[in-house]
Design a protein around this motif. Structure first.
Motif, PDB file in Angstrom:
ATOM      1  N   VAL A  67       0.833  -1.201   0.000  1.00 57.47           N
ATOM      2  CA  VAL A  67       0.000   0.000   0.000  1.00 57.47           C
ATOM      3  C   VAL A  67       0.872   1.257   0.000  1.00 57.47           C
ATOM      4  N   MET A  68       0.398   2.280  -0.687  1.00 59.58           N
ATOM      5  CA  MET A  68       1.116   3.549  -0.737  1.00 59.58           C
ATOM      6  C   MET A  68       0.670   4.413   0.433  1.00 59.58           C
ATOM      7  N   PRO A  69       1.581   4.798   1.316  1.00 61.98           N
ATOM      8  CA  PRO A  69       1.199   5.586   2.495  1.00 61.98           C
ATOM      9  C   PRO A  69       0.450   6.864   2.147  1.00 61.98           C
ATOM     10  N   LEU A  70       0.818   7.500   1.017  1.00 59.53           N
ATOM     11  CA  LEU A  70       0.133   8.730   0.642  1.00 59.53           C
ATOM     12  C   LEU A  70      -1.348   8.477   0.404  1.00 59.53           C
ATOM     13  N   GLU A  71      -1.680   7.410  -0.302  1.00 56.63           N
ATOM     14  CA  GLU A  71      -3.083   7.131  -0.591  1.00 56.63           C
ATOM     15  C   GLU A  71      -3.860   6.817   0.678  1.00 56.63           C
ATOM     16  N   LEU A  72      -3.248   6.074   1.581  1.00 54.64           N
ATOM     17  CA  LEU A  72      -3.892   5.789   2.855  1.00 54.64           C
ATOM     18  C   LEU A  72      -4.094   7.074   3.651  1.00 54.64           C
ATOM     19  N   GLY A  73      -3.078   7.933   3.652  1.00 53.56           N
ATOM     20  CA  GLY A  73      -3.169   9.181   4.398  1.00 53.56           C
ATOM     21  C   GLY A  73      -4.201  10.130   3.827  1.00 53.56           C
ATOM     22  N   ILE A  74      -4.353  10.138   2.496  1.00 53.18           N
ATOM     23  CA  ILE A  74      -5.333  11.002   1.850  1.00 53.18           C
ATOM     24  C   ILE A  74      -6.727  10.752   2.411  1.00 53.18           C
ATOM     25  N   VAL A  75      -7.106   9.493   2.481  1.00 53.77           N
ATOM     26  CA  VAL A  75      -8.455   9.155   2.937  1.00 53.77           C
ATOM     27  C   VAL A  75      -8.665   9.603   4.376  1.00 53.77           C
ATOM     28  N   HIS A  76      -7.687   9.300   5.234  1.00 54.65           N
ATOM     29  CA  HIS A  76      -7.827   9.691   6.638  1.00 54.65           C
ATOM     30  C   HIS A  76      -7.841  11.205   6.799  1.00 54.65           C
ATOM     31  N   ALA A 109       7.071   1.960   0.973  1.00 49.68           N
ATOM     32  CA  ALA A 109       8.176   2.722   1.544  1.00 49.68           C
ATOM     33  C   ALA A 109       9.024   1.777   2.394  1.00 49.68           C
ATOM     34  N   ASP A 110       9.879   2.352   3.245  1.00 54.15           N
ATOM     35  CA  ASP A 110      10.787   1.504   4.025  1.00 54.15           C
ATOM     36  C   ASP A 110      10.247   1.225   5.420  1.00 54.15           C
ATOM     37  N   PHE A 111       8.915   1.101   5.548  1.00 52.97           N
ATOM     38  CA  PHE A 111       8.333   0.788   6.847  1.00 52.97           C
ATOM     39  C   PHE A 111       7.046   0.000   6.643  1.00 52.97           C
ATOM     40  N   THR A 112       6.622  -0.652   7.708  1.00 51.87           N
ATOM     41  CA  THR A 112       5.352  -1.371   7.693  1.00 51.87           C
ATOM     42  C   THR A 112       4.346  -0.612   8.555  1.00 51.87           C
ATOM     43  N   ILE A 113       3.082  -0.971   8.409  1.00 53.77           N
ATOM     44  CA  ILE A 113       2.063  -0.401   9.282  1.00 53.77           C
ATOM     45  C   ILE A 113       1.333  -1.540   9.976  1.00 53.77           C
ATOM     46  N   ARG A 114       0.963  -1.296  11.195  1.00 51.97           N
ATOM     47  CA  ARG A 114       0.236  -2.297  11.970  1.00 51.97           C
ATOM     48  C   ARG A 114      -1.254  -2.072  11.772  1.00 51.97           C
ATOM     49  N   VAL A 115      -1.946  -3.092  11.249  1.00 50.05           N
ATOM     50  CA  VAL A 115      -3.385  -2.982  10.998  1.00 50.05           C
ATOM     51  C   VAL A 115      -4.097  -4.038  11.832  1.00 50.05           C
ATOM     52  N   PRO A 116      -4.620  -3.651  12.986  1.00 53.93           N
ATOM     53  CA  PRO A 116      -5.261  -4.640  13.861  1.00 53.93           C
ATOM     54  C   PRO A 116      -6.662  -5.036  13.435  1.00 53.93           C
ATOM     55  N   GLN A 117      -7.261  -4.256  12.526  1.00 52.38           N
ATOM     56  CA  GLN A 117      -8.640  -4.524  12.127  1.00 52.38           C
ATOM     57  C   GLN A 117      -8.679  -5.399  10.886  1.00 52.38           C
ATOM     58  N   GLY A 118      -9.580  -6.373  10.896  1.00 47.89           N
ATOM     59  CA  GLY A 118      -9.728  -7.278   9.764  1.00 47.89           C
ATOM     60  C   GLY A 118     -10.950  -6.971   8.931  1.00 47.89           C
ATOM     61  N   ALA A 119     -11.375  -7.952   8.138  1.00 48.87           N
ATOM     62  CA  ALA A 119     -12.448  -7.757   7.168  1.00 48.87           C
ATOM     63  C   ALA A 119     -13.803  -7.526   7.813  1.00 48.87           C
ATOM     64  N   ASP A 120     -13.932  -7.741   9.110  1.00 46.92           N
ATOM     65  CA  ASP A 120     -15.219  -7.488   9.753  1.00 46.92           C
ATOM     66  C   ASP A 120     -15.608  -6.018   9.659  1.00 46.92           C
ATOM     67  N   VAL A 121     -14.604  -5.128   9.493  1.00 43.23           N
ATOM     68  CA  VAL A 121     -14.891  -3.693   9.387  1.00 43.23           C
ATOM     69  C   VAL A 121     -15.694  -3.398   8.125  1.00 43.23           C
ATOM     70  N   VAL A 122     -15.350  -4.043   7.003  1.00 42.17           N
ATOM     71  CA  VAL A 122     -16.068  -3.746   5.760  1.00 42.17           C
ATOM     72  C   VAL A 122     -17.522  -4.163   5.846  1.00 42.17           C
ATOM     73  N   PRO A 142      -7.226   1.471  -1.772  1.00 45.05           N
ATOM     74  CA  PRO A 142      -6.082   2.159  -2.378  1.00 45.05           C
ATOM     75  C   PRO A 142      -5.269   1.211  -3.249  1.00 45.05           C
ATOM     76  N   ALA A 143      -4.318   1.779  -3.983  1.00 46.95           N
ATOM     77  CA  ALA A 143      -3.419   0.975  -4.807  1.00 46.95           C
ATOM     78  C   ALA A 143      -2.397   0.259  -3.935  1.00 46.95           C
ATOM     79  N   ALA A 144      -1.748  -0.739  -4.520  1.00 46.59           N
ATOM     80  CA  ALA A 144      -0.660  -1.445  -3.863  1.00 46.59           C
ATOM     81  C   ALA A 144       0.453  -1.651  -4.880  1.00 46.59           C
ATOM     82  N   HIS A 145       1.676  -1.346  -4.496  1.00 49.59           N
ATOM     83  CA  HIS A 145       2.802  -1.496  -5.421  1.00 49.59           C
ATOM     84  C   HIS A 145       3.484  -2.850  -5.278  1.00 49.59           C
TER      85      HIS A 145
END
Length: 325
Positions: free
Chosen positions: A17-26, A57-70, A79-82
């Motif tokens: 995932v591209m951090p910019l795209e994730l950040g845009i939404v938030h 980028a050169d880091f990971t993100i911790r995502v504790p929420q799963g598909a139950d959110v959708v 978002p896109a993923a590279h």
């Protein structure tokens, strides 16, 4: 799609995932507030499987929420993923991603940013619909998903419950468009001001696609556009605009489309519709007066153009975004 109360926006991310795209939404949805300062959206990041998600980028993100959110969301954004997955290599969904998308409730609004459109196409959500993606991926997209009506020239598409955007910055345009449709131009413009981005960009991504240089760089058409915005209530013709730039109509039309991405007539109609929406939201002017102010001439013409743009009549739009006075 007028929305009352807090609205859950689920951002479904994948490895790469591209951090910019994730950040845009938030940033954009998270900045939307009611007049009394109440947040209008609850934005939650989720993944097909919770855990550490690699970014591009050169880091990971911790995502504790799963598909139950959708399954609880009113809007799901992909978002896109590279990191190419089955949606970009084989034209199908991977098992975990398919399971996550299957949790989306009927009637949920679904949107993609950039090549996130490959995910929606792989799920069959774009079959027979108009959609877009990044112009560099358009050829590959057509090969994998021929049943989608791909338009690589626009910044975003809106098919009601399914929306797509072009490159990552076009995700800003798409998010503002959704906020504008949900809560009106005043809220969307406030979000744009907070983020220091334009509330609406002219044209489409056609203006960003490299083309062979056949002549020296064309002069800008900005003088004509600025003049038109100051005279929306008056009759405006192509010869008028071309004369402001001291060129022929043919040359002006070509330069305008190259620079803005749409024809002068399409651009002018959009500006008039946007101005009408602003007046409907912020004034008590009669519909006939607004039609004259923005250059549509009659209430009938305004109604036709507004309905084509947002799907409702001027009175219905005013009731939704201005309310009774």
């Amino acid at each position: 799609m007028a929305i009352d109360g807090s609205h859950l926006v689920a951002v479904l991310v994948r490895h790469g995932v591209m951090p910019l795209e994730l950040g845009i939404v938030h940033q954009l949805f998270g900045s939307a507030q009611s007049p009394d300062g109440r947040p209008l959206y609850d934005v939650v990041t989720c993944a097909p499987e919770p855990g550490d998600i690699r970014t591009d980028a050169d880091f990971t993100i911790r995502v504790p929420q799963g598909a139950d959110v959708v399954a609880r969301a009113g809007t799901v954004i992909v978002p896109a993923a590279h990191v190419p997955d089955e949606t970009e290599t084989e034209g199908r969904l991977g098992t975990a991603l398919a399971a996550a998308l299957s949790r989306i409730r009927p009637g949920t609004r679904i949107a993609s940013i950039c090549t996130g459109s490959f995910v929606l196409a792989a799920a069959g959500l774009l079959d027979g619909r108009r959609a877009t993606t990044h112009w560099r991926s358009a050829g590959h997209f057509r090969e994998l998903y021929p049943r989608v009506r791909l338009d690589p020239d626009v910044l975003y598409t809106d098919e009601g419950d399914i929306l797509t955007s072009a490159g990552e910055a076009a995700g800003i345009d798409l998010c503002l468009h959704m906020i504008r449709n949900d809560h009106g131009a005043a809220v969307a413009n406030d979000v744009a001001r907070r983020t220091i981005v334009p509330p609406y960009r002219d044209g489409g991504q056609a203006q960003y696609i490299p083309r062979p240089v056949a002549e020296p760089a064309s002069p800008s058409t900005s003088t004509a556009r600025a003049w038109a915005l100051r005279h929306l209530g008056e009759p405006i013709s192509l010869p008028d605009l071309a004369a402001l730039e001291s060129v022929s109509v043919r040359t002006f039309t070509r330069r305008f489309r190259e620079e803005v991405g749409v024809s002068p007539a399409q651009w002018l109609t959009r500006q008039r519709v946007d101005r009408a929406r602003q007046l409907l939201e912020t004034t008590d002017l009669p519909i006939e007066k607004i039609a004259a102010e923005v250059g549509f001439g009659t209430a009938v013409s305004l109604r036709q153009h507004l309905h084509a743009a947002v799907g409702v009549s001027p009175r219905a739009y005013r009731r939704t975004f201005r309310g009774p006075r």
